[in-house]
Design an enzyme around this catalytic site. Structure first.
Site, PDB file in Angstrom:
ATOM      1  N   ALA A 198       0.975  36.685  38.900  1.00 48.79           N
ATOM      2  CA  ALA A 198       0.019  36.687  40.020  1.00 48.79           C
ATOM      3  C   ALA A 198      -1.444  36.665  39.592  1.00 48.79           C
ATOM      4  O   ALA A 198      -2.328  36.804  40.434  1.00 48.79           O
ATOM      5  CB  ALA A 198       0.271  37.904  40.902  1.00 48.79           C
ATOM      6  N   SER A 199      -1.728  36.478  38.315  1.00 52.09           N
ATOM      7  CA  SER A 199      -3.126  36.575  37.881  1.00 52.09           C
ATOM      8  C   SER A 199      -3.942  35.306  38.121  1.00 52.09           C
ATOM      9  O   SER A 199      -5.157  35.311  37.988  1.00 52.09           O
ATOM     10  CB  SER A 199      -3.204  36.981  36.400  1.00 52.09           C
ATOM     11  OG  SER A 199      -2.442  36.103  35.603  1.00 52.09           O
ATOM     12  N   ARG A 200      -3.265  34.218  38.490  1.00 48.47           N
ATOM     13  CA  ARG A 200      -3.994  32.968  38.777  1.00 48.47           C
ATOM     14  C   ARG A 200      -3.077  32.015  39.536  1.00 48.47           C
ATOM     15  O   ARG A 200      -1.914  32.310  39.776  1.00 48.47           O
ATOM     16  CB  ARG A 200      -4.493  32.324  37.480  1.00 48.47           C
ATOM     17  CG  ARG A 200      -3.399  31.913  36.504  1.00 48.47           C
ATOM     18  CD  ARG A 200      -3.976  31.372  35.209  1.00 48.47           C
ATOM     19  NE  ARG A 200      -4.704  32.397  34.480  1.00 48.47           N
ATOM     20  CZ  ARG A 200      -4.120  33.230  33.597  1.00 48.47           C
ATOM     21  NH1 ARG A 200      -2.840  33.129  33.341  1.00 48.47           N
ATOM     22  NH2 ARG A 200      -4.833  34.150  32.984  1.00 48.47           N
ATOM     23  N   ILE A 242      -0.846  29.734  41.867  1.00 45.84           N
ATOM     24  CA  ILE A 242      -0.074  29.937  43.086  1.00 45.84           C
ATOM     25  C   ILE A 242       0.167  31.424  43.362  1.00 45.84           C
ATOM     26  O   ILE A 242       0.064  31.884  44.502  1.00 45.84           O
ATOM     27  CB  ILE A 242       1.269  29.174  42.998  1.00 45.84           C
ATOM     28  CG1 ILE A 242       1.006  27.656  43.075  1.00 45.84           C
ATOM     29  CG2 ILE A 242       2.225  29.606  44.104  1.00 45.84           C
ATOM     30  CD1 ILE A 242       2.202  26.792  42.730  1.00 45.84           C
ATOM     31  N   GLY A 243       0.466  32.201  42.332  1.00 41.41           N
ATOM     32  CA  GLY A 243       0.698  33.638  42.516  1.00 41.41           C
ATOM     33  C   GLY A 243      -0.504  34.337  43.123  1.00 41.41           C
ATOM     34  O   GLY A 243      -0.375  35.137  44.059  1.00 41.41           O
ATOM     35  N   LYS A 293       0.721  39.157  32.652  1.00 39.64           N
ATOM     36  CA  LYS A 293       0.402  39.623  31.304  1.00 39.64           C
ATOM     37  C   LYS A 293      -1.094  39.781  31.079  1.00 39.64           C
ATOM     38  O   LYS A 293      -1.521  40.500  30.191  1.00 39.64           O
ATOM     39  CB  LYS A 293       0.975  38.646  30.264  1.00 39.64           C
ATOM     40  CG  LYS A 293       2.488  38.671  30.172  1.00 39.64           C
ATOM     41  CD  LYS A 293       2.979  38.028  28.881  1.00 39.64           C
ATOM     42  CE  LYS A 293       2.560  36.561  28.788  1.00 39.64           C
ATOM     43  NZ  LYS A 293       3.016  35.951  27.515  1.00 39.64           N
ATOM     44  N   TYR A 319      13.585  22.316  30.048  1.00 40.76           N
ATOM     45  CA  TYR A 319      12.799  22.769  31.199  1.00 40.76           C
ATOM     46  C   TYR A 319      13.591  22.625  32.492  1.00 40.76           C
ATOM     47  O   TYR A 319      13.628  23.549  33.318  1.00 40.76           O
ATOM     48  CB  TYR A 319      11.488  21.977  31.289  1.00 40.76           C
ATOM     49  CG  TYR A 319      10.679  22.306  32.522  1.00 40.76           C
ATOM     50  CD1 TYR A 319      10.097  23.568  32.687  1.00 40.76           C
ATOM     51  CD2 TYR A 319      10.501  21.363  33.538  1.00 40.76           C
ATOM     52  CE1 TYR A 319       9.370  23.879  33.830  1.00 40.76           C
ATOM     53  CE2 TYR A 319       9.776  21.670  34.683  1.00 40.76           C
ATOM     54  CZ  TYR A 319       9.206  22.929  34.825  1.00 40.76           C
ATOM     55  OH  TYR A 319       8.493  23.231  35.965  1.00 40.76           O
ATOM     56  N   LYS A 358      14.597  25.628  35.193  1.00 38.29           N
ATOM     57  CA  LYS A 358      14.160  25.658  36.593  1.00 38.29           C
ATOM     58  C   LYS A 358      15.358  25.617  37.543  1.00 38.29           C
ATOM     59  O   LYS A 358      15.379  26.306  38.563  1.00 38.29           O
ATOM     60  CB  LYS A 358      13.209  24.499  36.892  1.00 38.29           C
ATOM     61  CG  LYS A 358      11.867  24.585  36.197  1.00 38.29           C
ATOM     62  CD  LYS A 358      11.099  25.875  36.510  1.00 38.29           C
ATOM     63  CE  LYS A 358      10.576  25.953  37.929  1.00 38.29           C
ATOM     64  NZ  LYS A 358       9.700  27.147  38.136  1.00 38.29           N
TER      65      LYS A 358
END
Length: 273
Positions: A14-16, A18-19, A38, A164, A168
């Site tokens: 959540a630090s940048r 979409i979050g 983190k 990847y 997903k």
């Protein structure tokens, strides 16, 4: 109408991007937002920390709890969920947003990158859901929403970056199974995926500049997420939502507001035919 007022939203990564945008959208409803990630001190290349987002959440009208968390650490994840539930008196929504990406073919995918993608994508989605479920069972409108794609098994989506894609799709398979497993508890378990690439650090570092310019802003995903997690959980589970379709169904017609560069043809995201 503040549909999420006093609801507790637990967000990974959540630090940048979409979050952060989802955190702010929930905050405008007066939600209690648990911001995990983190990044606790400013990064030279990446904007935002869990603390800067927490301050933004409070400024937007929400309550915030910032917790440093590496989602690959199962014990730390369990502890963060327990701390959040103690702090706010429960958990109503889990937003599985943390993600790792390496669009590399098989022979160029290192063990380190493989383990990172598996750990941050499928494994963390499973473990975060597992940790939150006992609290979600106590909620009046519980939701798990995961940022992963519809299950499109066309080999063209696997061949260029098989590791990847598997990681997903592992997230999406968690949704498929848990939606059925916890239907009796009234817990909604859904996926959300953007129709276009979204202007985040992941796109900036993994795609050419022209794709970044042909992307949409994270706000479109946040607005779609808000529509989903405010629905009746007993009547909204097991879906693989596309952001644009969610908003169109809600009556939105002006999508230009989300464009990074209005007028530039948009670049479709991965896994969508």
């Amino acid at each position: 109408m503040h549909k999420l007022r006093d609801k507790t939203i637990f967000i990974t990564g959540a630090s940048r991007g979409i979050g952060r945008e989802v955190a702010l959208r929930c905050a405008r409803d007066g939600a209690r937002v648990v911001i995990t990630g983190k990044t606790v001190s400013p990064h030279e290349k990446l904007p935002g920390t869990i603390h800067s987002v927490a301050a933004e959440v409070e400024q937007a009208g929400g309550q915030a709890l910032a917790l440093q968390l590496d989602v690959r650490d199962a014990e730390a994840l369990q502890a963060a969920v327990a701390q959040a539930a103690r702090h706010f008196g429960g958990i109503d929504v889990l937003f599985n947003n943390a993600g790792a990406i390496s669009l590399t073919p098989t022979l160029e995918t290192s063990v380190k990158r493989l383990d990172l993608m598996w750990g941050v994508n499928m494994r963390a989605t499973f473990l975060a859901s597992q940790a939150c479920l006992p609290y979600l069972r106590q909620s009046s409108n519980p939701h798990i929403l995961t940022m992963s794609p519809p299950l499109n098994l066309d080999a063209d989506w696997f061949a260029p970056h098989v590791a990847y894609s598997i990681s997903k799709y592992g997230m999406s398979l968690c949704t498929l199974g848990m939606a059925r497993e916890f239907a009796g508890d009234g817990i909604a378990v859904n996926c959300l995926w953007p129709r276009t690439t979204i202007a985040t650090a992941a796109v900036e570092f993994n795609f050419p500049d022209d794709i970044l310019r042909a992307s949409r802003k994270p706000a479109i995903v946040a607005d779609a997420a808000h529509h989903i997690i405010t629905r009746d959980s007993r009547n909204c589970s097991g879906h693989f939502f596309i952001d644009e379709e969610v908003l169109a169904a809600a009556g939105l017609t002006d999508f230009d507001q989300y464009a990074v560069t209005p007028g530039v043809p948009l670049h479709d995201d991965l896994f969508l035919d």
